[in-house]
Design a protein around this motif. Structure first.
Motif, PDB file in Angstrom:
ATOM      1  N   PRO A 274       0.814  -1.218   0.000  1.00 18.29           N
ATOM      2  CA  PRO A 274       0.000   0.000   0.000  1.00 18.29           C
ATOM      3  C   PRO A 274       0.850   1.272   0.000  1.00 18.29           C
ATOM      4  N   LEU A 275       2.035   1.175   0.623  1.00 21.62           N
ATOM      5  CA  LEU A 275       2.908   2.352   0.662  1.00 21.62           C
ATOM      6  C   LEU A 275       3.365   2.717  -0.756  1.00 21.62           C
ATOM      7  N   ILE A 276       3.773   1.690  -1.500  1.00 21.33           N
ATOM      8  CA  ILE A 276       4.226   1.961  -2.875  1.00 21.33           C
ATOM      9  C   ILE A 276       3.066   2.505  -3.711  1.00 21.33           C
ATOM     10  N   ILE A 277       1.932   1.794  -3.647  1.00 20.68           N
ATOM     11  CA  ILE A 277       0.818   2.200  -4.521  1.00 20.68           C
ATOM     12  C   ILE A 277       0.349   3.612  -4.221  1.00 20.68           C
ATOM     13  N   SER A 278       0.172   3.928  -2.925  1.00 15.93           N
ATOM     14  CA  SER A 278      -0.388   5.244  -2.617  1.00 15.93           C
ATOM     15  C   SER A 278       0.584   6.364  -2.996  1.00 15.93           C
ATOM     16  N   ASN A 279       1.868   6.129  -2.820  1.00 12.35           N
ATOM     17  CA  ASN A 279       2.829   7.185  -3.159  1.00 12.35           C
ATOM     18  C   ASN A 279       3.040   7.309  -4.665  1.00 12.35           C
ATOM     19  N   VAL A 280       3.097   6.149  -5.332  1.00 15.17           N
ATOM     20  CA  VAL A 280       3.287   6.200  -6.779  1.00 15.17           C
ATOM     21  C   VAL A 280       2.078   6.883  -7.447  1.00 15.17           C
ATOM     22  N   ILE A 281       0.885   6.592  -6.934  1.00 17.46           N
ATOM     23  CA  ILE A 281      -0.316   7.225  -7.499  1.00 17.46           C
ATOM     24  C   ILE A 281      -0.229   8.748  -7.382  1.00 17.46           C
ATOM     25  N   GLN A 282       0.257   9.205  -6.229  1.00 19.39           N
ATOM     26  CA  GLN A 282       0.369  10.656  -6.040  1.00 19.39           C
ATOM     27  C   GLN A 282       1.449  11.262  -6.934  1.00 19.39           C
ATOM     28  N   ILE A 283       2.571  10.544  -7.078  1.00 17.87           N
ATOM     29  CA  ILE A 283       3.637  11.062  -7.946  1.00 17.87           C
ATOM     30  C   ILE A 283       3.114  11.156  -9.383  1.00 17.87           C
ATOM     31  N   PHE A 284       2.463  10.077  -9.815  1.00 18.81           N
ATOM     32  CA  PHE A 284       1.941  10.065 -11.182  1.00 18.81           C
ATOM     33  C   PHE A 284       0.881  11.145 -11.377  1.00 18.81           C
ATOM     34  N   GLN A 285       0.073  11.354 -10.333  1.00 22.74           N
ATOM     35  CA  GLN A 285      -0.963  12.385 -10.476  1.00 22.74           C
ATOM     36  C   GLN A 285      -0.324  13.707 -10.890  1.00 22.74           C
ATOM     37  N   GLN A 286       0.803  14.028 -10.257  1.00 24.19           N
ATOM     38  CA  GLN A 286       1.454  15.291 -10.579  1.00 24.19           C
ATOM     39  C   GLN A 286       2.199  15.212 -11.913  1.00 24.19           C
ATOM     40  N   LEU A 287       2.719  14.018 -12.249  1.00 25.20           N
ATOM     41  CA  LEU A 287       3.473  13.906 -13.504  1.00 25.20           C
ATOM     42  C   LEU A 287       2.568  13.837 -14.747  1.00 25.20           C
ATOM     43  N   THR A 288       1.253  13.869 -14.534  1.00 26.18           N
ATOM     44  CA  THR A 288       0.373  14.050 -15.693  1.00 26.18           C
ATOM     45  C   THR A 288       0.605  15.437 -16.279  1.00 26.18           C
ATOM     46  N   GLY A 289       1.092  16.351 -15.413  1.00 27.29           N
ATOM     47  CA  GLY A 289       1.300  17.727 -15.883  1.00 27.29           C
ATOM     48  C   GLY A 289       0.113  18.630 -15.578  1.00 27.29           C
ATOM     49  N   ILE A 290      -0.853  18.119 -14.789  1.00 27.03           N
ATOM     50  CA  ILE A 290      -2.078  18.895 -14.552  1.00 27.03           C
ATOM     51  C   ILE A 290      -1.799  20.276 -13.980  1.00 27.03           C
ATOM     52  N   ASN A 291      -0.819  20.355 -13.078  1.00 25.92           N
ATOM     53  CA  ASN A 291      -0.629  21.661 -12.438  1.00 25.92           C
ATOM     54  C   ASN A 291       0.118  22.660 -13.306  1.00 25.92           C
ATOM     55  N   ALA A 292       0.710  22.168 -14.382  1.00 24.51           N
ATOM     56  CA  ALA A 292       1.235  23.114 -15.361  1.00 24.51           C
ATOM     57  C   ALA A 292       0.047  23.928 -15.885  1.00 24.51           C
ATOM     58  N   ILE A 293      -1.083  23.246 -16.045  1.00 24.33           N
ATOM     59  CA  ILE A 293      -2.293  23.927 -16.530  1.00 24.33           C
ATOM     60  C   ILE A 293      -2.962  24.717 -15.400  1.00 24.33           C
ATOM     61  N   MET A 294      -3.120  24.067 -14.228  1.00 21.64           N
ATOM     62  CA  MET A 294      -3.876  24.717 -13.154  1.00 21.64           C
ATOM     63  C   MET A 294      -3.175  25.978 -12.633  1.00 21.64           C
ATOM     64  N   PHE A 295      -1.855  25.906 -12.458  1.00 19.60           N
ATOM     65  CA  PHE A 295      -1.146  27.087 -11.944  1.00 19.60           C
ATOM     66  C   PHE A 295      -0.929  28.130 -13.030  1.00 19.60           C
ATOM     67  N   TYR A 296      -0.615  27.634 -14.211  1.00 20.59           N
ATOM     68  CA  TYR A 296      -0.081  28.563 -15.201  1.00 20.59           C
ATOM     69  C   TYR A 296      -0.934  28.686 -16.461  1.00 20.59           C
ATOM     70  N   ALA A 297      -2.215  28.255 -16.388  1.00 23.94           N
ATOM     71  CA  ALA A 297      -3.045  28.324 -17.596  1.00 23.94           C
ATOM     72  C   ALA A 297      -3.048  29.720 -18.229  1.00 23.94           C
ATOM     73  N   PRO A 298      -3.241  30.802 -17.427  1.00 23.41           N
ATOM     74  CA  PRO A 298      -3.265  32.120 -18.080  1.00 23.41           C
ATOM     75  C   PRO A 298      -1.950  32.407 -18.808  1.00 23.41           C
TER      76      PRO A 298
END
Ligand code: BGC
Length: 488
Positions: A274-298
């Protein structure tokens, strides 16, 4: 539905509904901050007061499309909060275990309100920084306690949907922040104060809410408050006979109580999957690049050649898509499961990112801008990317870590997941503009490569947690799995 889940009856009462919504305001605070800081750091009045040298540089910035916003100090303003949140999540884990979810949410709310007041009335940079740190503490406490709270008060067969209320409120917070920035950008010279200070409104709602909500039954039972635990369960299920579910909670809490040091247990062999899965999921969530859009969309849309208003409007559109698509996961996650949503999204995100990268590669040079047709196609592709993230990696990043640990290591394990999310959010916030300056359009291929890896991870390593009660995770999830069973 499995037999265990089926034998646990429940009724949706107005009180339990209120508990879900009030607690989810913790998510709204997180989202508000994600959405607000990018806009504020773009406001000249704000830069003039706190970062005059950046304003000066911005005026004389070289016109390279991909590099004009690359500034470490400015990125640090956005990203510093996540370091504070990272530290706070470990204290929050201790608070969650020792005092319960409810007081932890209350503490988060107090931090948010104080942080908003300091930033809103900030006269000097140090006030702003302390305000950001307080906000970060709020995010650390809130993001630890709220997803756990929601997972624990939801009936098992609705656990996914209820937990996703957290993510839904994150997206609503981002959208509200975008809309507020859209208005306050035109209010001089104190528009930025309104943007930062208005965080006190949802913060106060969370504060009042945290006094109204119930403590969760597992948290009460774990702290030996058996009678209170049972009556809390009756109250949130809206039925008198909760014996079956209560027995299950007591059983898993009994195992939990035998564990004196959950952090050590977490690093034992059986704690690893569970430690690997929960942390890897969070790392991947950010490596989708979503916050490049959320922080810097304008900023991103301006890079494409949009004018200020058009790019703010485009950010509002992506914000709306983000909120709308989250509903898809609320309605499907407990029916089709977590894995299918994640896999579908990998394909859709991959196609969107590769197409954006290719269009920019061919049509956006260091100077000049995209023509209208291509710019429009890029906005549509960004929406498609945000849409698929919103019904998959966004909510699953919080849902899966909140349901995959056994009770005894749940708060400690979840704290790791929260802090991993914060580290990677920090890294993306801090690095994206510089990466864009160096990698140019290839930045989208960089994220695409990660999306391929995360698809393979889901396909081969991520077990399905839909409908699995906490005390059956080991038998039903880990032991049948070809790789993970080696740890048991
Ligand atoms: C992520 C945030 C992201 C947001 C976008 C959340 O699940 O943790 O980093 O900005 O989704 O909606």
């Amino acid at each position: 539905m499995d037999s265990a889940a089926g034998s646990m009856k429940s009724r949706l009462t107005p009180y339990v509904f209120a508990c879900w919504i009030l607690a989810a305001f913790g998510g709204l605070m997180f989202g508000y901050d994600i959405g607000i800081s990018g806009g504020v750091t773009g406001m000249d009045d704000f830069l003039q007061k706190f970062f005059p040298h950046i304003l000066e540089r911005k005026k004389h910035a070289n016109e390279n499309n991909y590099c004009r916003y690359d500034d470490q100090l400015l990125q640090l303003f956005t990203s510093s909060l996540y370091i504070a949140a990272l530290v706070a999540s470990f204290f929050a884990s201790g608070a969650c275990t020792a005092f319960g979810r409810k007081p932890t949410i209350l503490t988060a709310a107090v931090f948010f309100v104080c942080g908003a007041a300091l930033c809103g009335f900030g006269q000097a940079l140090w006030m702003l920084i302390i305000g950001r740190i307080l906000f970060g503490f709020g995010v650390g406490f809130g993001n630890e306690a709220v997803p756990l709270f929601l997972s624990e008060i939801a009936p098992v067969h609705q656990r996914g949907a209820v937990n996703i209320l957290f993510q839904l409120f994150v997206t609503i917070g981002i959208l509200i922040a975008n809309l507020i920035n859209f208005v306050t950008a035109k209010i001089h010279p104190n528009g930025w104060r309104i943007s930062l200070g208005l965080a006190a409104v949802p913060g106060t709602i969370l504060l009042i809410g945290s006094l109204i909500i119930t403590e969760t039954p597992p948290s009460l039972v774990q702290r030996n408050k058996m009678d209170q635990g049972k009556s809390a369960l009756k109250k949130i299920r809206g039925v008198e006979n909760v014996d079956f579910e209560f027995r299950q909670i007591v059983e898993s809490c009994e195992q939990a109580r035998q564990v004196k040091d959950p952090f050590r247990k977490l690093f034992r062999k059986s704690g690893v999957p569970p430690l690997i899965i929960s942390n890897v999921i969070q790392i991947f969530q950010q490596l989708t690049g979503i916050n490049a859009i959320m922080f810097y969309a304008p900023v991103l849309f301006q890079t494409l050649g949009f004018h200020s208003d058009a790019s703010l409007l485009s950010s509002v559109i992506t914000g709306l898509v983000n909120v709308g698509s989250t509903f898809v996961s609320i309605f499907t996650v407990d029916k089709i499961g977590r894995r299918l949503l994640l896999l579908e999204a990998c394909i859709q995100m991959l196609i969107s990112q590769v197409a954006i990268g290719a269009i920019l590669h061919v049509h956006l040079k260091d100077t000049g801008s995209l023509n209208k047709g291509w710019a429009l196609i890029v906005v549509v592709l960004v929406c498609s990317f945000v849409m698929s993230f919103a019904w998959s990696w966004g909510p699953m990043g919080w849902l899966i870590p909140s349901e995959i640990f056994p009770v005894e290591t749940k708060t400690a394990g979840f704290a790791f997941a929260v802090s991993t999310n914060m580290i990677f959010t920090f890294l993306i916030a801090q690095a994206f503009l510089s990466m864009m300056c160096h990698l140019k359009a290839n930045i989208f291929f960089f994220f695409s490569a990660w999306i391929v890896i995360m698809g393979l991870f889901v396909l081969f390593l991520l077990p399905e947690t839909k409908d699995v009660p906490t005390n059956e995770i080991e038998e039903r999830i880990w032991k049948p799995h070809p790789l993970w069973r080696k740890f048991f």
